[in-house]
Scaffold this active site. Sequence first.
Site, PDB file in Angstrom:
ATOM      1  N   SER A 105      34.569  44.497  40.780  1.00 35.47           N
ATOM      2  CA  SER A 105      34.632  45.000  42.262  1.00 35.47           C
ATOM      3  C   SER A 105      33.813  46.261  42.254  1.00 35.47           C
ATOM      4  O   SER A 105      32.963  45.843  41.111  1.00 35.47           O
ATOM      5  CB  SER A 105      35.494  45.286  42.558  1.00 35.47           C
ATOM      6  N   ASP A 155      33.440  36.760  51.426  1.00 30.73           N
ATOM      7  CA  ASP A 155      33.983  38.461  50.802  1.00 30.73           C
ATOM      8  C   ASP A 155      33.505  39.015  51.683  1.00 30.73           C
ATOM      9  O   ASP A 155      32.941  38.935  52.429  1.00 30.73           O
ATOM     10  CB  ASP A 155      33.262  38.626  49.347  1.00 30.73           C
ATOM     11  N   HIS A 186      37.223  38.390  48.721  1.00 32.60           N
ATOM     12  CA  HIS A 186      36.335  38.995  47.301  1.00 32.60           C
ATOM     13  C   HIS A 186      37.660  39.298  46.405  1.00 32.60           C
ATOM     14  O   HIS A 186      37.531  39.475  45.036  1.00 32.60           O
ATOM     15  CB  HIS A 186      37.193  41.017  48.413  1.00 32.60           C
TER      16      HIS A 186
HETATM   17  C1  MLT Z   1      33.081  50.157  45.531  1.00 26.90           C
HETATM   18  O1  MLT Z   1      34.050  50.682  46.050  1.00 26.90           O
HETATM   19  O2  MLT Z   1      32.691  50.170  44.407  1.00 26.90           O
HETATM   20  C2  MLT Z   1      33.172  48.396  46.320  1.00 26.90           C
HETATM   21  O3  MLT Z   1      33.181  48.792  47.671  1.00 26.90           O
HETATM   22  C3  MLT Z   1      33.692  47.442  45.851  1.00 26.90           C
HETATM   23  C4  MLT Z   1      35.667  48.410  45.448  1.00 26.90           C
HETATM   24  O4  MLT Z   1      36.102  49.389  45.181  1.00 26.90           O
HETATM   25  O5  MLT Z   1      36.605  48.421  46.937  1.00 26.90           O
END
Ligand code: MLT
Length: 206
Positions: A105, A155, A186
């Site tokens: 992520s 996701d 996700h």
């Molecule tokens: C991010 O901010 O890198 C993406 O939105 C993924 C997350 O951290 O939720």
Amino acid sequence: MNSSDFIHTFVPGTSTRTLLLLHGTGGTENDLIPLGRSLDPAASLLSPRGKVLENGMPRFFRRLAEGVFDEEDLVRRTHELAEFVESAVARYRFDPERLVAVGYSNGANIAGGLLLLRPETLSGAALLRPMVPLVPPTMPNLSGKSVLIAAGRQDPIVSAEEAGTLATLLQGAGAAVTTSFEDAGHGLTQQTVETTRRWLSNQPTG
Ligand code: MLT
């Protein structure tokens, strides 16, 4: 602490490979250690904690909203992380040619930043639920680098289209990209872990 210092965990391994473990929003340097160990029991593990706090939750760079990045901060933090890795190579004496990022992520997104802005830092990267972090003014040469993109068809944060765009971007720069879409959201699943383990086992360990 100078700017290239990160709170981090380093676990020595028995092979020449090191995994750079990059957690998601709200994670810490300890979160991905069990994942890293299960992906490769022999690798050294280097796991920094993101320095940006969003409502108390560590991240690797600032965002303006979910999926909307503060690009200036992303660029700065990517260089900071690359410098941290360089200093960790000198401190822990691991082989920089065998450093593979495993990012989830937000951690996948800064790993993408490293590939696009500081490609010399990594020999490859497993990007778990990544987005396109940015499109650099000049594309790097990623030939010789392997990238796994592990995406979830359901996701709610990253569309399948965006995962595909990232694959096209990295492939266009010469990376050997493997893309995996699973029926998942996700969050990481056992299938993501298996896919990553299989991909990693096909990468050179030196
Ligand atoms: C991010 O901010 O890198 C993406 O939105 C993924 C997350 O951290 O939720």
